[in-house]
Design a protein around this motif. Sequence first.
Motif, PDB file in Angstrom:
ATOM      1  N   ILE A   1       0.869  -1.179   0.000  1.00 33.92           N
ATOM      2  CA  ILE A   1       0.000   0.000   0.000  1.00 33.92           C
ATOM      3  C   ILE A   1       0.902   1.224   0.000  1.00 33.92           C
ATOM      4  N   ILE A   2       0.685   2.073  -0.985  1.00 35.30           N
ATOM      5  CA  ILE A   2       1.478   3.283  -1.155  1.00 35.30           C
ATOM      6  C   ILE A   2       0.554   4.468  -0.932  1.00 35.30           C
ATOM      7  N   ASP A   3       1.008   5.424  -0.112  1.00 35.03           N
ATOM      8  CA  ASP A   3       0.135   6.553   0.222  1.00 35.03           C
ATOM      9  C   ASP A   3       0.105   7.609  -0.887  1.00 35.03           C
ATOM     10  N   GLN A   4      -0.648   8.657  -0.640  1.00 35.99           N
ATOM     11  CA  GLN A   4      -0.879   9.705  -1.620  1.00 35.99           C
ATOM     12  C   GLN A   4       0.403  10.440  -2.016  1.00 35.99           C
ATOM     13  N   ASP A   5       1.440  10.363  -1.176  1.00 41.33           N
ATOM     14  CA  ASP A   5       2.720  11.014  -1.460  1.00 41.33           C
ATOM     15  C   ASP A   5       3.731  10.066  -2.094  1.00 41.33           C
ATOM     16  N   GLY A   6       3.306   8.839  -2.367  1.00 41.72           N
ATOM     17  CA  GLY A   6       4.206   7.874  -2.994  1.00 41.72           C
ATOM     18  C   GLY A   6       5.062   7.090  -2.014  1.00 41.72           C
ATOM     19  N   GLU A   7       4.721   7.152  -0.728  1.00 40.12           N
ATOM     20  CA  GLU A   7       5.487   6.448   0.298  1.00 40.12           C
ATOM     21  C   GLU A   7       4.849   5.100   0.627  1.00 40.12           C
ATOM     22  N   LEU A   8       5.681   4.087   0.825  1.00 40.55           N
ATOM     23  CA  LEU A   8       5.203   2.765   1.213  1.00 40.55           C
ATOM     24  C   LEU A   8       4.637   2.842   2.627  1.00 40.55           C
ATOM     25  N   ARG A   9       3.362   2.486   2.795  1.00 37.61           N
ATOM     26  CA  ARG A   9       2.713   2.601   4.095  1.00 37.61           C
ATOM     27  C   ARG A   9       2.235   1.273   4.660  1.00 37.61           C
ATOM     28  N   GLY A  10       2.282   0.229   3.862  1.00 39.02           N
ATOM     29  CA  GLY A  10       1.884  -1.084   4.348  1.00 39.02           C
ATOM     30  C   GLY A  10       2.404  -2.159   3.422  1.00 39.02           C
ATOM     31  N   GLN A  11       2.816  -3.271   4.021  1.00 36.83           N
ATOM     32  CA  GLN A  11       3.267  -4.409   3.231  1.00 36.83           C
ATOM     33  C   GLN A  11       2.778  -5.670   3.925  1.00 36.83           C
ATOM     34  N   PHE A  12       2.136  -6.542   3.147  1.00 32.06           N
ATOM     35  CA  PHE A  12       1.492  -7.722   3.699  1.00 32.06           C
ATOM     36  C   PHE A  12       1.890  -8.951   2.892  1.00 32.06           C
ATOM     37  N   GLY A  13       2.257 -10.021   3.586  1.00 34.23           N
ATOM     38  CA  GLY A  13       2.641 -11.265   2.932  1.00 34.23           C
ATOM     39  C   GLY A  13       1.461 -12.162   2.652  1.00 34.23           C
ATOM     40  N   GLU A  14       1.773 -13.385   2.231  1.00 38.83           N
ATOM     41  CA  GLU A  14       0.731 -14.297   1.758  1.00 38.83           C
ATOM     42  C   GLU A  14      -0.253 -14.740   2.824  1.00 38.83           C
ATOM     43  N   LYS A  15       0.074 -14.643   4.075  1.00 40.56           N
ATOM     44  CA  LYS A  15      -0.850 -15.062   5.144  1.00 40.56           C
ATOM     45  C   LYS A  15      -1.486 -13.870   5.850  1.00 40.56           C
ATOM     46  N   ALA A  16      -1.454 -12.715   5.200  1.00 42.47           N
ATOM     47  CA  ALA A  16      -1.992 -11.495   5.816  1.00 42.47           C
ATOM     48  C   ALA A  16      -3.505 -11.591   6.019  1.00 42.47           C
ATOM     49  N   ASN A  17      -3.954 -10.937   7.067  1.00 40.55           N
ATOM     50  CA  ASN A  17      -5.378 -10.834   7.353  1.00 40.55           C
ATOM     51  C   ASN A  17      -5.969  -9.758   6.437  1.00 40.55           C
TER      52      ASN A  17
END
Length: 131
Positions: A102-118
Amino acid sequence: MPFIDSNELYQLEEDKGKIVVITFWVSWCPDCAVDLPKKEQLYQTMDREKVKMMTINVTGREREEKAGLSYKEKFLKQPTLADENRKVYERYNCEGVPSTVIIDQDGELRGQFGEKANFLEIVKTIGGLLD
């Protein structure tokens, strides 16, 4: 990076000012088969003026060259890109599929989730950026 079903290219800068949700996947993955339908439902309800949802087929992990395109045509409505082998997948340090960034409105990475993410954690992260 090209779209999987055309020669059109996509650049992340095109969506500056929007939240960008990217899901990396491969056609043979059972976890992707569970995750992608949920993302498709979310895509159908999301305000596309504020959130850009897309998927990236990790071509370097596919077993057959056209498998990703075939899967996309059958199951995905959201924009789908074709990774150049594993280039973008590795740039985001992904270790499995599906992986979501998930990249925010400013182009910054704000979330990263792997294959077992909720899935709800992904939705909460998006919602937190919309506030």
